[in-house]
Design a protein around this motif. Structure first.
Motif, PDB file in Angstrom:
ATOM      1  N   ARG A   1       0.835  -1.202   0.000  1.00  0.00           N
ATOM      2  CA  ARG A   1       0.000   0.000   0.000  1.00  0.00           C
ATOM      3  C   ARG A   1       0.871   1.254   0.000  1.00  0.00           C
ATOM      4  O   ARG A   1       2.035   1.228   0.381  1.00  0.00           O
ATOM      5  CB  ARG A   1      -0.931  -0.013   1.210  1.00  0.00           C
ATOM      6  N   GLY A   2       0.268   2.356  -0.442  1.00  0.00           N
ATOM      7  CA  GLY A   2       0.976   3.619  -0.484  1.00  0.00           C
ATOM      8  C   GLY A   2       1.652   3.888  -1.822  1.00  0.00           C
ATOM      9  O   GLY A   2       2.234   4.948  -2.015  1.00  0.00           O
ATOM     10  N   ARG A   3       1.577   2.960  -2.748  1.00  0.00           N
ATOM     11  CA  ARG A   3       2.172   3.125  -4.073  1.00  0.00           C
ATOM     12  C   ARG A   3       1.152   3.599  -5.108  1.00  0.00           C
ATOM     13  O   ARG A   3       1.507   3.830  -6.265  1.00  0.00           O
ATOM     14  CB  ARG A   3       2.754   1.796  -4.570  1.00  0.00           C
ATOM     15  N   GLY A   4      -0.118   3.673  -4.716  1.00  0.00           N
ATOM     16  CA  GLY A   4      -1.157   4.066  -5.666  1.00  0.00           C
ATOM     17  C   GLY A   4      -1.690   2.911  -6.489  1.00  0.00           C
ATOM     18  O   GLY A   4      -2.428   3.117  -7.454  1.00  0.00           O
ATOM     19  N   TRP A   5      -1.342   1.696  -6.117  1.00  0.00           N
ATOM     20  CA  TRP A   5      -1.752   0.543  -6.905  1.00  0.00           C
ATOM     21  C   TRP A   5      -3.229   0.207  -6.744  1.00  0.00           C
ATOM     22  O   TRP A   5      -3.833  -0.345  -7.669  1.00  0.00           O
ATOM     23  CB  TRP A   5      -0.881  -0.655  -6.586  1.00  0.00           C
ATOM     24  N   GLY A   6      -3.813   0.523  -5.606  1.00  0.00           N
ATOM     25  CA  GLY A   6      -5.253   0.332  -5.453  1.00  0.00           C
ATOM     26  C   GLY A   6      -6.009   1.215  -6.435  1.00  0.00           C
ATOM     27  O   GLY A   6      -6.976   0.783  -7.070  1.00  0.00           O
ATOM     28  N   ARG A   7      -5.552   2.427  -6.598  1.00  0.00           N
ATOM     29  CA  ARG A   7      -6.142   3.370  -7.559  1.00  0.00           C
ATOM     30  C   ARG A   7      -5.968   2.856  -8.991  1.00  0.00           C
ATOM     31  O   ARG A   7      -6.888   2.911  -9.801  1.00  0.00           O
ATOM     32  CB  ARG A   7      -5.491   4.737  -7.390  1.00  0.00           C
ATOM     33  N   LEU A   8      -4.775   2.326  -9.301  1.00  0.00           N
ATOM     34  CA  LEU A   8      -4.531   1.775 -10.635  1.00  0.00           C
ATOM     35  C   LEU A   8      -5.393   0.543 -10.895  1.00  0.00           C
ATOM     36  O   LEU A   8      -5.927   0.372 -11.995  1.00  0.00           O
ATOM     37  CB  LEU A   8      -3.047   1.425 -10.803  1.00  0.00           C
ATOM     38  N   LEU A   9      -5.527  -0.316  -9.894  1.00  0.00           N
ATOM     39  CA  LEU A   9      -6.364  -1.512 -10.034  1.00  0.00           C
ATOM     40  C   LEU A   9      -7.819  -1.118 -10.249  1.00  0.00           C
ATOM     41  O   LEU A   9      -8.492  -1.667 -11.130  1.00  0.00           O
ATOM     42  CB  LEU A   9      -6.222  -2.415  -8.808  1.00  0.00           C
ATOM     43  N   LEU A  10      -8.301  -0.149  -9.501  1.00  0.00           N
ATOM     44  CA  LEU A  10      -9.679   0.315  -9.663  1.00  0.00           C
ATOM     45  C   LEU A  10      -9.892   0.872 -11.070  1.00  0.00           C
ATOM     46  O   LEU A  10     -10.891   0.556 -11.728  1.00  0.00           O
ATOM     47  CB  LEU A  10     -10.011   1.369  -8.601  1.00  0.00           C
ATOM     48  N   ALA A  11      -8.946   1.665 -11.550  1.00  0.00           N
ATOM     49  CA  ALA A  11      -9.052   2.222 -12.906  1.00  0.00           C
ATOM     50  C   ALA A  11      -9.050   1.111 -13.957  1.00  0.00           C
ATOM     51  O   ALA A  11      -9.788   1.174 -14.945  1.00  0.00           O
ATOM     52  CB  ALA A  11      -7.915   3.206 -13.162  1.00  0.00           C
ATOM     53  N   GLU A  12      -8.242   0.088 -13.758  1.00  0.00           N
ATOM     54  CA  GLU A  12      -8.203  -1.033 -14.700  1.00  0.00           C
ATOM     55  C   GLU A  12      -9.528  -1.796 -14.692  1.00  0.00           C
ATOM     56  O   GLU A  12     -10.035  -2.192 -15.748  1.00  0.00           O
ATOM     57  CB  GLU A  12      -7.035  -1.970 -14.370  1.00  0.00           C
ATOM     58  N   LEU A  13     -10.107  -1.993 -13.518  1.00  0.00           N
ATOM     59  CA  LEU A  13     -11.405  -2.665 -13.440  1.00  0.00           C
ATOM     60  C   LEU A  13     -12.491  -1.834 -14.128  1.00  0.00           C
ATOM     61  O   LEU A  13     -13.346  -2.383 -14.834  1.00  0.00           O
ATOM     62  CB  LEU A  13     -11.777  -2.944 -11.988  1.00  0.00           C
ATOM     63  N   GLU A  14     -12.452  -0.529 -13.947  1.00  0.00           N
ATOM     64  CA  GLU A  14     -13.414   0.355 -14.627  1.00  0.00           C
ATOM     65  C   GLU A  14     -13.238   0.270 -16.145  1.00  0.00           C
ATOM     66  O   GLU A  14     -14.229   0.216 -16.886  1.00  0.00           O
ATOM     67  CB  GLU A  14     -13.224   1.797 -14.155  1.00  0.00           C
ATOM     68  N   ARG A  15     -11.995   0.255 -16.597  1.00  0.00           N
ATOM     69  CA  ARG A  15     -11.719   0.156 -18.032  1.00  0.00           C
ATOM     70  C   ARG A  15     -12.270  -1.153 -18.586  1.00  0.00           C
ATOM     71  O   ARG A  15     -12.910  -1.180 -19.643  1.00  0.00           O
ATOM     72  CB  ARG A  15     -10.206   0.247 -18.278  1.00  0.00           C
ATOM     73  N   ARG A  16     -12.061  -2.229 -17.859  1.00  0.00           N
ATOM     74  CA  ARG A  16     -12.554  -3.533 -18.312  1.00  0.00           C
ATOM     75  C   ARG A  16     -14.081  -3.572 -18.300  1.00  0.00           C
ATOM     76  O   ARG A  16     -14.693  -4.167 -19.185  1.00  0.00           O
ATOM     77  CB  ARG A  16     -11.984  -4.644 -17.442  1.00  0.00           C
ATOM     78  N   ALA A  17     -14.703  -2.933 -17.313  1.00  0.00           N
ATOM     79  CA  ALA A  17     -16.169  -2.881 -17.273  1.00  0.00           C
ATOM     80  C   ALA A  17     -16.700  -2.141 -18.493  1.00  0.00           C
ATOM     81  O   ALA A  17     -17.679  -2.574 -19.120  1.00  0.00           O
ATOM     82  CB  ALA A  17     -16.646  -2.205 -15.985  1.00  0.00           C
ATOM     83  N   ALA A  18     -16.063  -1.037 -18.856  1.00  0.00           N
ATOM     84  CA  ALA A  18     -16.479  -0.281 -20.047  1.00  0.00           C
ATOM     85  C   ALA A  18     -16.306  -1.126 -21.300  1.00  0.00           C
ATOM     86  O   ALA A  18     -17.177  -1.125 -22.184  1.00  0.00           O
ATOM     87  CB  ALA A  18     -15.683   1.019 -20.150  1.00  0.00           C
ATOM     88  N   GLU A  19     -15.213  -1.873 -21.397  1.00  0.00           N
ATOM     89  CA  GLU A  19     -14.995  -2.753 -22.548  1.00  0.00           C
ATOM     90  C   GLU A  19     -16.089  -3.814 -22.664  1.00  0.00           C
ATOM     91  O   GLU A  19     -16.428  -4.245 -23.759  1.00  0.00           O
ATOM     92  CB  GLU A  19     -13.640  -3.459 -22.444  1.00  0.00           C
ATOM     93  N   LEU A  20     -16.625  -4.233 -21.527  1.00  0.00           N
ATOM     94  CA  LEU A  20     -17.682  -5.246 -21.513  1.00  0.00           C
ATOM     95  C   LEU A  20     -19.074  -4.629 -21.677  1.00  0.00           C
ATOM     96  O   LEU A  20     -20.080  -5.315 -21.539  1.00  0.00           O
ATOM     97  CB  LEU A  20     -17.612  -6.067 -20.217  1.00  0.00           C
ATOM     98  N   GLY A  21     -19.126  -3.319 -21.954  1.00  0.00           N
ATOM     99  CA  GLY A  21     -20.400  -2.659 -22.214  1.00  0.00           C
ATOM    100  C   GLY A  21     -21.010  -1.940 -21.029  1.00  0.00           C
ATOM    101  O   GLY A  21     -22.135  -1.459 -21.108  1.00  0.00           O
TER     102      GLY A  21
END
Length: 171
Positions: free
Chosen positions: A107-127
């Motif tokens: 924690r503290g590296r911003g990876w939770g934020r990056l993971l959340l953004a990646e999940l959002e991107r994948r959700a958008a790709e799935l419609g």
């Protein structure tokens, strides 16, 4: 930088991370209904086009070859799953973020934020047009992450006994 790998929730790395997540001290909160009740995700809910589950691989060490899983360590996970059809044809396709977690040592590296953004991107790709999630007031850092990334508080959309707050974000 972390690497995100799509895996089955039945994958050994996913199960190890989920087990660590469910036994983490921050989830030992008590609810008026009792203690936290972990619910392992169902694999069929996290397979495209219904969803996806990601594990987070820490960057490879300098003595290991780049891209080799053996040279890094799995340090987090999270998934999205499509929620049932909304009432009415004009309702947006909605995905739910589940089990977003990063090991305390990472924690503290911003990876939770990056993971959340990646999940959002994948959700958008799935419609997906919206992403929702729930959390508990005790998880203040998680709540702050969601609010700082554009999530807005909404009424309860599920009957999760562990949740005290519900959020939504338009994609």
């Amino acid at each position: 930088m972390p690497q995100f790998h799509a895996v089955s929730v039945a994958d050994a790395a996913a199960l190890a991370l989920l087990t660590e997540y469910f036994s983490s001290p921050e989830l030992s909160f008590r609810q008026p209904q009792g203690t936290y009740h972990p619910t392992y995700p169902l694999a069929e809910q996290f397979v495209p086009p219904q969803g996806i589950f990601l594990v987070v691989l820490d960057e490879p060490t300098s003595d290991g070859p780049a891209g080799n899983d053996a040279s890094g360590a799995y340090v987090g996970c999270g998934g999205i799953r499509r929620l049932g059809s909304a009432e009415g044809e004009n309702e947006p396709v909605r995905f739910e973020v589940k089990h977003l977690w990063i090991q305390p040592t990472t924690r503290g590296r911003g990876w939770g934020r990056l993971l959340l953004a990646e999940l959002e991107r994948r959700a958008a790709e799935l419609g997906g047009a919206e992403v929702v999630l729930d959390t508990n007031v005790v998880l203040a850092t998680a709540g702050a992450l969601y609010q700082s990334t554009g999530y807005e508080s909404i009424p309860s959309y599920n009957d999760n006994p562990n949740a005290t707050h519900w959020y939504c974000k338009r994609l």
